[in-house]
Design an enzyme around this catalytic site. Structure first.
Site, PDB file in Angstrom:
ATOM      1  N   ARG A   1       0.957   6.568   5.626  1.00  0.00           N
ATOM      2  CA  ARG A   1       0.662   5.712   4.468  1.00  0.00           C
ATOM      3  C   ARG A   1       1.829   4.792   4.137  1.00  0.00           C
ATOM      4  NH1 ARG A   1      -4.120   7.323   2.124  1.00  0.00           N
ATOM      5  NH2 ARG A   1      -3.764   5.774   0.496  1.00  0.00           N
TER       6      ARG A   1
ATOM      7  N   GLY B   1       0.877  -1.163   0.000  1.00  0.00           N
ATOM      8  CA  GLY B   1       0.000   0.000   0.000  1.00  0.00           C
ATOM      9  C   GLY B   1       0.917   1.216   0.000  1.00  0.00           C
ATOM     10  N   CYS B   2       0.385   2.404  -0.206  1.00  0.00           N
ATOM     11  CA  CYS B   2       1.320   3.512  -0.378  1.00  0.00           C
ATOM     12  C   CYS B   2       0.659   4.873  -0.327  1.00  0.00           C
ATOM     13  CB  CYS B   2       2.012   3.438  -1.727  1.00  0.00           C
ATOM     14  SG  CYS B   2       2.787   1.887  -2.029  1.00  0.00           S
ATOM     15  N   GLY B   3       1.513   5.895  -0.253  1.00  0.00           N
ATOM     16  CA  GLY B   3       1.088   7.262  -0.469  1.00  0.00           C
ATOM     17  C   GLY B   3       1.914   7.829  -1.604  1.00  0.00           C
TER      18      GLY B   3
END
Lengths: 501, 389
Positions: free
Chosen positions: B48, B19-21
């Site tokens: 994040r 997952g990420c930003g």
């Protein structure tokens, strides 16, 4: 007459307490397994377990069981082998059978499991979100060129080859008119049209009454060339050249003269009552370059609509497939060793060819290695038994699958494997008018539509759980498959990891 | 270990999940933006990520070498360097080789050896005897060769006048490590990563790049298996155990090799639904129908939001049912995109327009370019304009 040594396979029990002697069972039995001698009397040896009598007995008075007769145990000399030898000793002939390979080879489909989303990517609910199964069969260019119109809209410059559009990646496998009754053919045509898929004619031509279904038909041209004429070639959305069949690779066909009635005679363009013999090879195709010539001769005749080539899965299938695609085929139809038949020597059906799972994986790999996978669509067949098999076949690389036996079962077939006798009690694999009229094409079509609907809905559920919303995102995506209990080499051939990796 | 796991047969890889930003900025008039801006923006979305990967891509940072490909290469061992450099010297004119500047950061204990090369393929390089590759193709082949064959070396940036900087750590650590504040660029993208496996691998951080393309990605590609096999048909080797690289290679294939426009390429990757295509006027329907038929294997399915930067601009794109967040904002010549609106407002307190791009519709911003006809006016932002639904 010397009594046969072969014991009955089934025992028919009639409960005479319940039986009201209406004789409906006698009317329904097409194999002569019931007599009336002051009461219903079974002739066990004749029973094939088609279940017709007990399905229509209003009193539920009939049951059929496997004959429990004991045989001295031998792992090596199974009762089936002993029976086969007795039959051959009595007749001196080649043993015939119908349907597909029944021997207990490993079923690789059942050793494959599908993936699903958890946490890191959301699964998708097919009841709430679009879920796309639409599939196009035909040759695709490697890339496209576009320009933009005056108003800035996208315009295609590349000329797209014609495609066969289907609403679900499932088509009806080629089963000839002759092997099947007209009503069975008609049921599949109605269902294909209603659901938006196609029916392959098989090698027996196409009855004129089915020409109105032309948008949903692929006509076949096989070694016997039965019923092949210019109008026929253009009576569908494409043409298939049948080289081989999974149930009997390298073997021709034989439709006995007694099945060649008026309508089949007209459709196949042969005299009434003559045997319809399909040669083992096409006698104008002894090599790959001969095939190329036929492919292009047909393309010339049908305005370059898709041409499919159907082959049985044999050892060297990947190289053969590559040759076929390079020879110009737009669709490659692969039939695995469990594929069905109306009639085949048992020994060939059960011992020749390889499983579709391995053939499909090998062919898809080879076409990709050679950079020609776009040039042809792949149809996988040879015992697709459920929507899970469909999903797994597509994940291995198929564009679509074909169902033959599955479609017949939907129409009522009991897989009694007596198609070659012409006595099908369900009116499917027979030409006897009193039997064929048992199959109402409208009712059978509805059952087929229901099956397509059920499997397509299940496919959507599978796609949703995989977190994708278009069938092309599963196609060839072997990362979504894992193997259970398969050896390392088999996994390697299929390009999949074992479960747990 | 922090450089590359053991080599694997083609299918037997472990997919990386994360997952990420993400955040990105473009100044369409090519005014340079200090690195501190992107660092501030991505830092705001600290939660994040989980400290296991972060990175930045910057465009316009090497004007003095703008005609040279800038290779950023990480090496596991000192011994790994020799073979790669021998290959580079044999095949490339080398303008400069140097250590990528980096600084001690207490939270980063181990890091690979980091070097950069400003190079140009030699006109008389050895492969010319047997092949007629363009410079770009030769660079792609070089990157694939080093990343596949050289076990201890990994090329993580290979474009002109741009560079990627990435590693294992929180964004603020990686920014400090590379001294991101010292660079100025007209396009910036930044990434904060939350991997759920294969931690500690520097190559696995974003952005992923090839030539001028760079991608920062939030999502998981559920169609990775077929996207990868499709790319392999065209000679791409997916080596990084993560699905994001297929995005970079797909854009390279569709745009550079197949000459599709960025907009059209985006419509292949996040294809419109059949039901929407059916409603289009005939000509456009045929175009999009064919696009899906031919590029079905390039459809990127599953949740994603990406920022895709290249030498001419910046693109933001969501998957076709928008399963990951992406917000855009505009102020004058500046366009901002980020996973969260707060990350934009952190560096642009009063944007003129803030919006949430529609699922599957690319937000495309072009740089003004002298001599190419892309004026300030044309360098405006388009949003899936060719699909009039």
């Amino acid at each position: 007459m010397v009594r046969s040594y072969i014991p009955a396979e089934f025992i028919v029990e009639v409960d005479h307490e319940k039986c009201r002697r209406c004789k409906r069972c006698l009317l329904n039995c097409s194999f002569g397994a019931l007599e009336f001698k002051d009461r219903v009397t079974p002739l066990h040896e004749q029973c094939v377990a088609c279940h017709r009598c007990l399905t229509f007995c209003p009193e539920g008075a009939i049951s059929v069981e496997a004959n429990p007769l004991g045989f001295k145990y031998s792992h090596n000399w199974s009762p089936q082998l002993r029976k086969n030898i007795w039959k051959q000793a009595e007749t001196g002939g080649v043993l015939l059978t119908g349907m597909g390979n029944e021997l207990p080879y490993p079923i690789i489909w059942d050793c494959l499991v599908l993936d699903a989303c958890q946490v890191t990517n959301p699964s998708i609910d097919p009841l709430r979100e679009p879920m796309e199964l639409k599939t196009f069969l035909g040759s695709k260019p490697d890339f496209l060129e576009f320009d933009t119109g005056a108003d800035g809209t996208l315009r295609l410059k590349t000329k797209m080859p014609p495609q066969i559009a289907i609403e679900t990646p499932i088509i009806f496998a080629p089963m000839s008119y002759g092997a099947l009754s007209f009503n069975a053919h008609k049921a599949m045509a109605i269902a294909a049209a209603e659901f938006g898929t196609v029916l392959e004619t098989g090698e027996g031509g196409l009855h004129r009454d089915l020409y109105p279904y032309k948008d949903h038909i692929i006509v076949q041209c096989a070694s016997g060339r039965f019923g092949v004429h210019a109008e026929y070639l253009n009576a569908g959305v494409g043409v298939e050249i049948k080289i081989g069949q999974g149930a009997k690779p390298g073997i021709g066909g034989h439709l006995p003269g007694e099945k060649i009635g008026e309508e089949i005679s007209k459709t196949r363009m042969i005299p009434r009552g003559t045997d319809a013999l399909s040669p083992a090879p096409h006698h104008d195709i002894y090599s790959i370059e001969d095939l190329r010539q036929l492919i292009y001769a047909i393309k010339e005749a049908i305005d370059y609509k898709p041409v499919s080539v159907k082959i049985a899965a044999v050892h060297n299938v990947a190289a053969i497939a590559s040759g076929i695609v390079r020879a110009g085929a737009d669709i490659l139809y692969l039939d695995g060793f469990r594929g069905g038949t109306g009639a085949s020597p048992t020994i060939i059906r059960d011992h020749v060819g390889i499983p579709i799972e391995l053939a499909l994986a090998a062919v898809d790999d080879r076409l990709r290695q050679e950079g020609i996978r776009n040039q042809a669509s792949i149809i996988a067949a040879g015992s697709i038994r459920s929507s899970a098999d469909v999903a797994k076949a597509i994940a291995l690389g198929a564009d679509a699958v074909a169902i033959g036996t599955g479609a017949l079962i939907a129409m009522g077939c009991r897989v009694c494997q007596k198609c070659y006798t012409g006595n099908c009690a369900w009116g499917i694999a027979t030409q006897r008018p009193e039997l064929t009229r048992r199959l109402d094409p409208e009712v059978a079509a509805q059952r087929l539509v229901n099956l397509l609907h059920a499997w397509s809905s299940e496919l959507k559920e599978i796609l949703g759980s995989l977190g994708v919303n278009a069938i092309e995102s599963l196609r060839g995506s072997r990362e979504r498959l894992r193997g259970i209990g398969l050896d390392a080499l088999t996994l390697d051939i299929m390009g999949i990891k074992p479960a747990g990796r | 270990m922090w450089l590359k796991n053991n080599p694997r047969p083609d299918y037997n890889y472990q997919k990386d999940i994360s997952g990420c930003g993400l955040a990105g900025i473009i100044h369409r008039q090519r005014k340079l933006i200090p690195g501190s801006e992107i660092v501030k923006s991505i830092n705001l979305m600290n939660d994040r990520g989980n400290g296991l990967g972060s990175g930045f891509a910057a465009y316009g940072i090497y004007p003095e070498y703008k005609d040279y490909y800038a290779f950023h290469i990480m090496y596991g061992e000192r011994a790994d360097i020799e073979g790669v450099e021998r290959f580079i010297r044999e095949n490339y004119e080398v303008a400069k080789i140097e250590r990528i500047p980096h600084y001690h950061v207490s939270s980063i204990v181990f890091h690979p050896r980091l070097r950069r090369y400003f190079v140009r393929p030699k006109k008389d390089r050895p492969d010319r005897e047997v092949a007629e590759l363009s410079d770009d193709d030769f660079v792609v082949r070089t990157v694939m060769k080093i990343n596949v064959e050289e076990n201890g070396a990994y090329v993580f940036s290979s474009g002109k006048n741009m560079g990627a900087f990435k590693g294992v750590g929180f964004p603020k650590d990686i920014a400090e490590f590379y001294g991101i504040n010292e660079y100025e660029a007209y396009i910036w993208t930044g990434h904060n990563r939350f991997p759920t496996n294969t931690p500690g691998w520097w190559g696995g951080a974003h952005p992923f790049t090839l030539l001028d393309w760079s991608i920062v990605h939030n999502g998981e590609i559920s169609s990775y298996g077929i996207n990868k096999r499709y790319l392999e048909m065209f000679g791409y080797r997916c080596t990084l155990m993560t699905d994001t690289e297929v995005m970079a290679y797909l854009f390279d294939l569709l745009i550079r090799k197949h000459h599709l426009s960025i907009e059209t390429a985006c419509m292949a990757l996040a294809a419109p639904f059949w039901k929407d295509i059916e409603r289009l006027p005939e000509e456009e329907k045929m175009a999009l129908k064919s696009l899906r038929m031919v590029y079905g294997s390039a459809l990127v399915n599953g949740p994603f939001a990406i920022l895709f930067a290249h030498s001419k601009g910046l693109v933001g794109l969501n998957d076709r049912i928008k399963l990951r967040p992406l917000v855009a904002a505009e102020k004058g010549p500046l366009l901002y995109m980020a996973s969260e609106e707060s990350a934009i407002r952190e560096i642009c307190s009063n944007p003129e327009r803030v919006w949430s791009p529609r699922a599957g519709y690319p937000v495309i911003a072009w740089l003004e370019e002298e001599g190419t006809g892309i004026t300030a006016e044309l360098a405006s932002i388009s949003e899936g304009a060719s699909l009039r639904l």
